[in-house]
Design a protein around this motif. Structure first.
Motif, PDB file in Angstrom:
ATOM      1  N   UNK A  17       0.834  -1.203   0.000  1.00 51.36           N
ATOM      2  CA  UNK A  17       0.000   0.000   0.000  1.00 51.36           C
ATOM      3  C   UNK A  17       0.871   1.256   0.000  1.00 51.36           C
ATOM      4  N   UNK A  18       1.890   1.230   0.834  1.00 52.84           N
ATOM      5  CA  UNK A  18       2.795   2.383   0.913  1.00 52.84           C
ATOM      6  C   UNK A  18       3.461   2.642  -0.439  1.00 52.84           C
ATOM      7  N   UNK A  19       3.959   1.587  -1.061  1.00 53.30           N
ATOM      8  CA  UNK A  19       4.640   1.769  -2.344  1.00 53.30           C
ATOM      9  C   UNK A  19       3.664   2.189  -3.440  1.00 53.30           C
ATOM     10  N   UNK A  20       2.423   1.696  -3.366  1.00 47.75           N
ATOM     11  CA  UNK A  20       1.417   2.078  -4.352  1.00 47.75           C
ATOM     12  C   UNK A  20       1.118   3.578  -4.244  1.00 47.75           C
ATOM     13  N   UNK A  21       1.111   4.091  -3.022  1.00 48.87           N
ATOM     14  CA  UNK A  21       0.848   5.522  -2.816  1.00 48.87           C
ATOM     15  C   UNK A  21       2.048   6.389  -3.163  1.00 48.87           C
ATOM     16  N   UNK A  22       3.242   5.905  -2.871  1.00 50.66           N
ATOM     17  CA  UNK A  22       4.438   6.746  -3.025  1.00 50.66           C
ATOM     18  C   UNK A  22       4.877   6.887  -4.471  1.00 50.66           C
ATOM     19  N   UNK A  23       4.793   5.823  -5.245  1.00 53.63           N
ATOM     20  CA  UNK A  23       5.196   5.862  -6.656  1.00 53.63           C
ATOM     21  C   UNK A  23       6.599   6.421  -6.879  1.00 53.63           C
ATOM     22  N   UNK A  24       7.516   6.019  -6.031  1.00 54.16           N
ATOM     23  CA  UNK A  24       8.924   6.340  -6.254  1.00 54.16           C
ATOM     24  C   UNK A  24       9.751   5.222  -5.645  1.00 54.16           C
ATOM     25  N   UNK A  25      11.007   5.136  -6.054  1.00 56.83           N
ATOM     26  CA  UNK A  25      11.886   4.092  -5.532  1.00 56.83           C
ATOM     27  C   UNK A  25      12.255   4.401  -4.095  1.00 56.83           C
ATOM     28  N   UNK A  57       6.827 -11.966  -6.547  1.00 60.26           N
ATOM     29  CA  UNK A  57       5.506 -12.114  -7.168  1.00 60.26           C
ATOM     30  C   UNK A  57       5.226 -10.991  -8.168  1.00 60.26           C
ATOM     31  N   UNK A  58       6.191 -10.103  -8.367  1.00 57.25           N
ATOM     32  CA  UNK A  58       6.047  -9.088  -9.406  1.00 57.25           C
ATOM     33  C   UNK A  58       5.228  -7.866  -8.997  1.00 57.25           C
ATOM     34  N   UNK A  59       4.873  -7.764  -7.716  1.00 54.39           N
ATOM     35  CA  UNK A  59       4.104  -6.598  -7.263  1.00 54.39           C
ATOM     36  C   UNK A  59       5.001  -5.361  -7.201  1.00 54.39           C
ATOM     37  N   UNK A  60       6.248  -5.576  -6.864  1.00 52.98           N
ATOM     38  CA  UNK A  60       7.204  -4.465  -6.879  1.00 52.98           C
ATOM     39  C   UNK A  60       8.398  -4.865  -7.741  1.00 52.98           C
ATOM     40  N   UNK A  73       9.926  -0.188  -6.100  1.00 54.77           N
ATOM     41  CA  UNK A  73       8.808   0.629  -6.559  1.00 54.77           C
ATOM     42  C   UNK A  73       7.639  -0.291  -6.897  1.00 54.77           C
ATOM     43  N   UNK A  74       6.411   0.202  -6.712  1.00 52.70           N
ATOM     44  CA  UNK A  74       5.222  -0.552  -7.057  1.00 52.70           C
ATOM     45  C   UNK A  74       5.108  -0.677  -8.574  1.00 52.70           C
ATOM     46  N   UNK A  75       4.664  -1.824  -9.052  1.00 52.47           N
ATOM     47  CA  UNK A  75       4.596  -2.063 -10.489  1.00 52.47           C
ATOM     48  C   UNK A  75       3.289  -2.715 -10.897  1.00 52.47           C
ATOM     49  N   UNK A  76       2.769  -2.284 -12.028  1.00 52.14           N
ATOM     50  CA  UNK A  76       1.636  -2.989 -12.617  1.00 52.14           C
ATOM     51  C   UNK A  76       2.122  -4.211 -13.393  1.00 52.14           C
TER      52      UNK A  76
END
Ligand SMILES: [Zn+2]
Ligand SMILES: [Zn+2]
Ligand SMILES: [Zn+2]
Length: 129
Positions: A17-25, A57-60, A73-76
């Protein structure tokens, strides 16, 4: 056993959740510090383990800075690239279509056949331009 599973699931949710909100490394240490200010009680070692799981699992996705320290970083889903803002660190996901043009040019001009590639783009994001 059950308690451990619940605990690690919630750690995964908090970090993702934190990485999804931050959108930075962010490094594990930076994530740990931010979570602490949100009064999430996660040990640094838990943050490391959680990031490993999320990366597998490829989430980040992760990258190493010149000193070798990893940041995340969060990744689609799906293949894409990152455009990184050098001012605020914001990460935009970019489609790979430009690389097809590059692939054709490499083949035609240098007879080089491209198998795989890793590209990062650096510049200023919409807010920092
Ligand atoms: Zn990404
Ligand atoms: Zn920016
Ligand atoms: Zn690509």
């Amino acid at each position: 056993m059950v308690e451990r599973t619940v605990y690690s699931t919630s750690a995964r949710r908090k970090v993702a959740e934190l990485l999804r909100n931050e959108r930075r490394y962010l490094t594990a240490a930076a994530i740990y510090r931010i979570l602490k200010t949100q009064s999430a009680r996660l040990a640094l070692s838990t943050v490391y383990r959680t990031l490993e799981t999320l990366a597998s699992t490829g989430v980040v996705s992760s990258r190493a800075d010149p000193s070798g320290e990893l940041s995340f970083v969060y990744c689609h889903d799906g293949h894409h690239h990152h455009a990184i803002c050098t001012k605020c660190g914001h990460v935009d996901e970019v489609s790979c279509s430009a690389v097809d043009v590059f692939r054709a040019a490499l083949l035609e001009e240098q007879a080089f056949e491209l198998d795989k590639h890793a590209v990062e783009f650096f510049g200023r994001c919409a807010r920092c331009r």
